[in-house]
Design an enzyme around this catalytic site. Structure first.
Site, PDB file in Angstrom:
ATOM      1  CB  SER A 120      -6.127  21.059 -24.233  1.00  0.00           C
ATOM      2  OG  SER A 120      -5.242  21.973 -23.618  1.00  0.00           O
ATOM      3  CB  THR A 121      -7.273  21.268 -19.513  1.00  0.00           C
ATOM      4  OG1 THR A 121      -6.582  22.446 -19.919  1.00  0.00           O
ATOM      5  CG2 THR A 121      -7.246  21.149 -18.000  1.00  0.00           C
TER       6      THR A 121
ATOM      7  CG  HIS B 140      -2.803  21.763 -26.321  1.00  0.00           C
ATOM      8  ND1 HIS B 140      -4.031  22.369 -26.171  1.00  0.00           N
ATOM      9  CD2 HIS B 140      -2.561  21.731 -27.658  1.00  0.00           C
ATOM     10  CE1 HIS B 140      -4.507  22.699 -27.364  1.00  0.00           C
ATOM     11  NE2 HIS B 140      -3.636  22.315 -28.281  1.00  0.00           N
TER      12      HIS B 140
ATOM     13  CG  MET C 218      -9.651  26.916 -21.627  1.00  0.00           C
ATOM     14  SD  MET C 218     -11.377  27.225 -21.223  1.00  0.00           S
ATOM     15  CE  MET C 218     -11.361  26.976 -19.450  1.00  0.00           C
TER      16      MET C 218
ATOM     17  CG  ASP D 125      -5.670  23.811 -31.092  1.00  0.00           C
ATOM     18  OD1 ASP D 125      -5.754  24.176 -32.293  1.00  0.00           O
ATOM     19  OD2 ASP D 125      -4.761  23.091 -30.666  1.00  0.00           O
TER      20      ASP D 125
END
Length: 342
Positions: free
Chosen positions: A161-162, A187, A281, A284
């Protein structure tokens, strides 16, 4: 706890006012200054010392990407880019931005306010926790590695993600054409995953594409889940691995979800799989990676010292899903080492 101090940089006075009004509705955020171009932004950074900056890509006098390239070496600052649908956003991430949001093509004020409060605000809060020193801006193509065997039943699954766009590139650029088929969930908003896949395809040895239902998972090829409202799952059809992309509700707040992919890999590939969870973050992918490990798969988690946000890998590690914690530059080599034992 003091609020997150935000600098808003956008050349549109109307959009600046919308950003300020809606960001400040959250008591955890304080907009300390605004700027219409990079020169005003530079002065505001020195004067107000913000925690996070939101930055439009298209700005007068100097574009946002060039501003980032000049700013980050001298004044590292978490930056969330606001971008129209353009691959320039990946130049911004490469220049040091933490994350981005896709500016919606809408004129309705209420919808725009919803976007700011529900998407941009979340990214700003995440960015405030990011380790800027762990954002990689230069990535050379490493020496190609090789497998000692070429079992077609093996595959690699990656979730991030991030900070993940640059982290995935760091890993994938270390893969050679003999790497087992790779499936990835990063993501990302819809429309951007196809551009990201083309970038990786141009810069890496492996072939990379945005996934579609029916795409085969085969050696030397990487499939990236499309952003939007579809989850990507691994399936087996006539003894051959394929992906299936279908609409579904958000899982852990995300669609596509890393957990959905990993759980399908655990069910379908079992001990023939290797799972990697990277910076991001939230949690998931953690339960899905645990399901993979419990089914016999090998698993790797990015270590805290190299994560932009040590969230997803930490949750996975705390659950017992991570077999090896590895620094980002070493993950590709560790992947090959583990595959050679499978």
């Amino acid at each position: 706890m003091r609020p997150i101090r935000v600098l808003v940089v956008d050349d549109s006075i109307v959009f600046r006012e919308l950003l300020v009004h809606n960001l400040c509705r959250d008591p955890a955020v304080q907009v300390v200054a605004t700027a219409k171009d990079p020169f005003e932004a530079r002065d505001a950074i020195l004067r107000h010392k913000p925690d996070v900056m939101t930055l439009d890509v298209e700005l007068p006098r100097m574009n946002g990407i060039e501003f980032l390239r000049k700013l980050m070496p001298q004044y590292p600052l978490p930056v969330v880019v606001i971008s129209a649908l353009s691959d320039k956003v990946f130049d911004a991430l490469n220049a040091g931005a933490v994350d981005f949001v896709a500016k919606p093509a809408i004129t309705n004020r209420r919808q725009m306010e919803e976007f700011i409060r529900h998407e941009l605000l979340v990214k700003v809060k995440i960015a405030s926790t990011a380790k800027i020193s762990n954002i990689k801006r230069k990535a050379r193509l490493p020496e190609e590695q090789h497998l000692s065997s070429t079992r077609n039943s093996l595959l690699v699954a990656i979730g991030a993600s991030t900070g993940g766009t640059e982290a995935i590139f760091e890993v994938v650029k270390g893969f050679g054409t003999d790497i087992p088929g790779v499936v990835i969930v990063q993501h990302m908003p819809p429309g951007f995953t196809g551009m990201y896949a083309r970038r990786l395809d141009n810069d890496c040895r492996v072939r990379v594409k945005e996934a579609q239902t029916g795409d085969r998972v085969k050696p030397g090829h990487v499939l990236i889940a499309p952003g939007g409202d579809q989850h990507m799952r691994l399936v087996k059809v006539n003894g051959v691995y394929q992906v299936e992309c279908r609409k579904g509700p958000r899982v852990n707040g995300h669609c596509p979800s890393v957990d959905v992919l990993f759980e399908s890999v655990a069910k379908t590939a079992r001990s023939d799989a290797l799972g990697i969870i990277l910076t991001g973050m939230g949690g998931d992918g953690a339960k899905g990676l645990l399901a993979m490990r419990n089914s016999g798969a090998r698993t790797i988690g990015q270590d805290e010292s190299t994560c932009v946000v040590y969230g997803m890998p930490k949750v996975a590690y705390d659950l017992g899903a991570v077999e090896y914690q590895v620094k980002l530059p070493d993950i590709a080599a560790k992947t090959y080492a583990l595959l050679n034992t499978m």
